[in-house]
Design an enzyme around this catalytic site. Structure first.
Site, PDB file in Angstrom:
ATOM      1  N   PRO A  10       0.796  -1.225   0.000  1.00 45.26           N
ATOM      2  CA  PRO A  10       0.000   0.000   0.000  1.00 45.26           C
ATOM      3  C   PRO A  10       0.832   1.280   0.000  1.00 45.26           C
ATOM      4  O   PRO A  10       1.854   1.374   0.674  1.00 45.26           O
ATOM      5  CB  PRO A  10      -0.824  -0.103   1.288  1.00 45.26           C
ATOM      6  CG  PRO A  10      -0.123  -1.110   2.124  1.00 45.26           C
ATOM      7  CD  PRO A  10       0.529  -2.064   1.165  1.00 45.26           C
ATOM      8  N   ASN A  11       0.356   2.217  -0.783  1.00 48.21           N
ATOM      9  CA  ASN A  11       0.883   3.583  -0.873  1.00 48.21           C
ATOM     10  C   ASN A  11       2.195   3.698  -1.646  1.00 48.21           C
ATOM     11  O   ASN A  11       2.677   4.809  -1.873  1.00 48.21           O
ATOM     12  CB  ASN A  11       1.036   4.216   0.525  1.00 48.21           C
ATOM     13  CG  ASN A  11      -0.287   4.266   1.264  1.00 48.21           C
ATOM     14  OD1 ASN A  11      -1.278   4.723   0.697  1.00 48.21           O
ATOM     15  ND2 ASN A  11      -0.331   3.778   2.487  1.00 48.21           N
ATOM     16  N   ARG A  18       5.099  11.147  -2.345  1.00 51.59           N
ATOM     17  CA  ARG A  18       4.843  10.814  -0.955  1.00 51.59           C
ATOM     18  C   ARG A  18       6.099  11.031  -0.109  1.00 51.59           C
ATOM     19  O   ARG A  18       7.116  10.367  -0.329  1.00 51.59           O
ATOM     20  CB  ARG A  18       4.448   9.342  -0.889  1.00 51.59           C
ATOM     21  CG  ARG A  18       4.313   8.787   0.485  1.00 51.59           C
ATOM     22  CD  ARG A  18       4.265   7.257   0.449  1.00 51.59           C
ATOM     23  NE  ARG A  18       4.001   6.730   1.763  1.00 51.59           N
ATOM     24  CZ  ARG A  18       4.227   5.482   2.134  1.00 51.59           C
ATOM     25  NH1 ARG A  18       4.711   4.613   1.266  1.00 51.59           N
ATOM     26  NH2 ARG A  18       3.959   5.089   3.351  1.00 51.59           N
ATOM     27  N   TYR A  23      11.288   8.940   1.323  1.00 50.61           N
ATOM     28  CA  TYR A  23      11.291   7.894   0.291  1.00 50.61           C
ATOM     29  C   TYR A  23      11.991   8.297  -1.001  1.00 50.61           C
ATOM     30  O   TYR A  23      12.144   7.466  -1.900  1.00 50.61           O
ATOM     31  CB  TYR A  23       9.843   7.460  -0.007  1.00 50.61           C
ATOM     32  CG  TYR A  23       9.143   6.868   1.191  1.00 50.61           C
ATOM     33  CD1 TYR A  23       9.574   5.661   1.744  1.00 50.61           C
ATOM     34  CD2 TYR A  23       8.066   7.523   1.791  1.00 50.61           C
ATOM     35  CE1 TYR A  23       8.942   5.113   2.854  1.00 50.61           C
ATOM     36  CE2 TYR A  23       7.427   6.983   2.899  1.00 50.61           C
ATOM     37  CZ  TYR A  23       7.863   5.785   3.428  1.00 50.61           C
ATOM     38  OH  TYR A  23       7.249   5.242   4.525  1.00 50.61           O
ATOM     39  N   ASN A  79       8.124  -5.495  -0.512  1.00 48.83           N
ATOM     40  CA  ASN A  79       7.989  -4.290   0.292  1.00 48.83           C
ATOM     41  C   ASN A  79       6.509  -4.203   0.643  1.00 48.83           C
ATOM     42  O   ASN A  79       5.691  -3.737  -0.162  1.00 48.83           O
ATOM     43  CB  ASN A  79       8.442  -3.036  -0.464  1.00 48.83           C
ATOM     44  CG  ASN A  79       8.389  -1.800   0.445  1.00 48.83           C
ATOM     45  OD1 ASN A  79       7.794  -1.841   1.520  1.00 48.83           O
ATOM     46  ND2 ASN A  79       9.001  -0.713   0.014  1.00 48.83           N
ATOM     47  N   ALA A  82       2.964  -0.601   4.963  1.00 50.37           N
ATOM     48  CA  ALA A  82       2.465  -0.625   6.339  1.00 50.37           C
ATOM     49  C   ALA A  82       1.923  -1.988   6.753  1.00 50.37           C
ATOM     50  O   ALA A  82       1.851  -2.283   7.959  1.00 50.37           O
ATOM     51  CB  ALA A  82       1.389   0.447   6.513  1.00 50.37           C
ATOM     52  N   GLU A 103      12.573  -9.388   2.595  1.00 52.93           N
ATOM     53  CA  GLU A 103      11.785  -8.230   3.046  1.00 52.93           C
ATOM     54  C   GLU A 103      12.588  -6.969   2.761  1.00 52.93           C
ATOM     55  O   GLU A 103      13.780  -6.903   3.073  1.00 52.93           O
ATOM     56  CB  GLU A 103      11.525  -8.357   4.555  1.00 52.93           C
ATOM     57  CG  GLU A 103      10.851  -7.131   5.150  1.00 52.93           C
ATOM     58  CD  GLU A 103      10.643  -7.241   6.663  1.00 52.93           C
ATOM     59  OE1 GLU A 103      10.900  -8.325   7.241  1.00 52.93           O
ATOM     60  OE2 GLU A 103      10.224  -6.236   7.256  1.00 52.93           O
ATOM     61  N   HIS A 105      12.633  -2.551   2.727  1.00 56.00           N
ATOM     62  CA  HIS A 105      12.069  -1.229   3.004  1.00 56.00           C
ATOM     63  C   HIS A 105      13.012  -0.174   2.444  1.00 56.00           C
ATOM     64  O   HIS A 105      14.229  -0.271   2.613  1.00 56.00           O
ATOM     65  CB  HIS A 105      11.887  -1.019   4.511  1.00 56.00           C
ATOM     66  CG  HIS A 105      10.998  -2.064   5.102  1.00 56.00           C
ATOM     67  ND1 HIS A 105       9.639  -2.067   4.927  1.00 56.00           N
ATOM     68  CD2 HIS A 105      11.289  -3.186   5.811  1.00 56.00           C
ATOM     69  CE1 HIS A 105       9.125  -3.124   5.515  1.00 56.00           C
ATOM     70  NE2 HIS A 105      10.101  -3.830   6.052  1.00 56.00           N
ATOM     71  N   ILE A 106      12.428   0.813   1.817  1.00 52.29           N
ATOM     72  CA  ILE A 106      13.225   1.902   1.251  1.00 52.29           C
ATOM     73  C   ILE A 106      13.886   2.688   2.382  1.00 52.29           C
ATOM     74  O   ILE A 106      15.065   3.028   2.322  1.00 52.29           O
ATOM     75  CB  ILE A 106      12.314   2.816   0.397  1.00 52.29           C
ATOM     76  CG1 ILE A 106      11.771   2.028  -0.796  1.00 52.29           C
ATOM     77  CG2 ILE A 106      13.061   4.073  -0.051  1.00 52.29           C
ATOM     78  CD1 ILE A 106      10.628   2.707  -1.531  1.00 52.29           C
ATOM     79  N   SER A 107      13.103   2.972   3.405  1.00 50.95           N
ATOM     80  CA  SER A 107      13.610   3.731   4.552  1.00 50.95           C
ATOM     81  C   SER A 107      14.144   2.778   5.617  1.00 50.95           C
ATOM     82  O   SER A 107      13.823   1.575   5.616  1.00 50.95           O
ATOM     83  CB  SER A 107      12.479   4.583   5.142  1.00 50.95           C
ATOM     84  OG  SER A 107      11.450   3.749   5.653  1.00 50.95           O
ATOM     85  N   ARG A 112      12.864   5.041  12.636  1.00 53.63           N
ATOM     86  CA  ARG A 112      11.635   5.831  12.536  1.00 53.63           C
ATOM     87  C   ARG A 112      10.720   5.544  13.749  1.00 53.63           C
ATOM     88  O   ARG A 112      11.202   5.130  14.793  1.00 53.63           O
ATOM     89  CB  ARG A 112      10.955   5.528  11.200  1.00 53.63           C
ATOM     90  CG  ARG A 112      11.857   5.898  10.004  1.00 53.63           C
ATOM     91  CD  ARG A 112      11.188   5.618   8.676  1.00 53.63           C
ATOM     92  NE  ARG A 112       9.983   6.434   8.508  1.00 53.63           N
ATOM     93  CZ  ARG A 112       9.046   6.173   7.581  1.00 53.63           C
ATOM     94  NH1 ARG A 112       9.184   5.146   6.760  1.00 53.63           N
ATOM     95  NH2 ARG A 112       7.989   6.957   7.485  1.00 53.63           N
TER      96      ARG A 112
END
Ligand code: DQA
Length: 151
Positions: A10-11, A18, A23, A79, A82, A103, A105-107, A112
């Site tokens: 999602p997103n 965004r 990102y 990815n 959320a 798995e 994640h860009i960030s 975070r």
């Protein structure tokens, strides 16, 4: 030639607009172009998808599990956005198929908010990558290529 499924949750269709400070400025189409070039270099076929729907992602994981069992899939780079932090259903789908899954994640989710520190995907993933920006996709493809055909 084996396929790599890159599944975005999602997103991630909003990449580019965004939260660019988190990102980056590149779009999902840019990510796909990068992945396509890296897959070509590693003699892998790319299947690149994005969905905002948990059930669609679960169906894609099941389909990937069948492809891996048939010997046509090298693995999955996921990815989950959320859903990483919420989805027992995705955890169960990955576990149930026995997929080779990275798995991604860009960030750096660990730098975070606390709610991003827990992942339902990590316990059923072969490896986890976070914080490399969109280049992480390229590194993950190289890692899957190496797992498939170790040098
Ligand atoms: C993300 C990190 C998640 O916490 C977030 O919900 C996303 C993107 C990343 O690529 O850094 O949607 O998976």
């Amino acid at each position: 030639m084996k396929t790599v499924l890159i599944l975005n949750g999602p997103n991630l269709n909003l990449l580019g607009t965004r939260e660019p400070a988190v990102y980056g400025a590149q779009t999902l189409a840019d990510v796909e172009a990068l992945c396509s070039a890296v897959c070509n270099a590693h003699n892998l076929k790319l299947d690149f998808r994005q969905s905002n729907h948990e059930g669609v992602m679960i169906d894609a994981i099941h389909e990937a599990g069948r492809a891996q069992a048939a010997g046509t899939l090298a693995g999955v780079i996921l990815n989950a956005g959320a859903y990483t932090h919420t989805s027992v259903a995705l955890h169960d789908a990955i576990k149930g198929t026995g997929l080779t899954l990275i798995e991604l994640h860009i960030s750096n989710v660990h730098a975070r908010e606390v709610f991003r520190h827990h992942s339902y995907v990590s316990p059923v993933a072969k490896a986890v990558m976070a914080g490399f920006g969109i280049k992480g996709y390229a590194y993950a493809i190289a890692a899957l290529a190496d797992m498939t055909n170790p040098v």
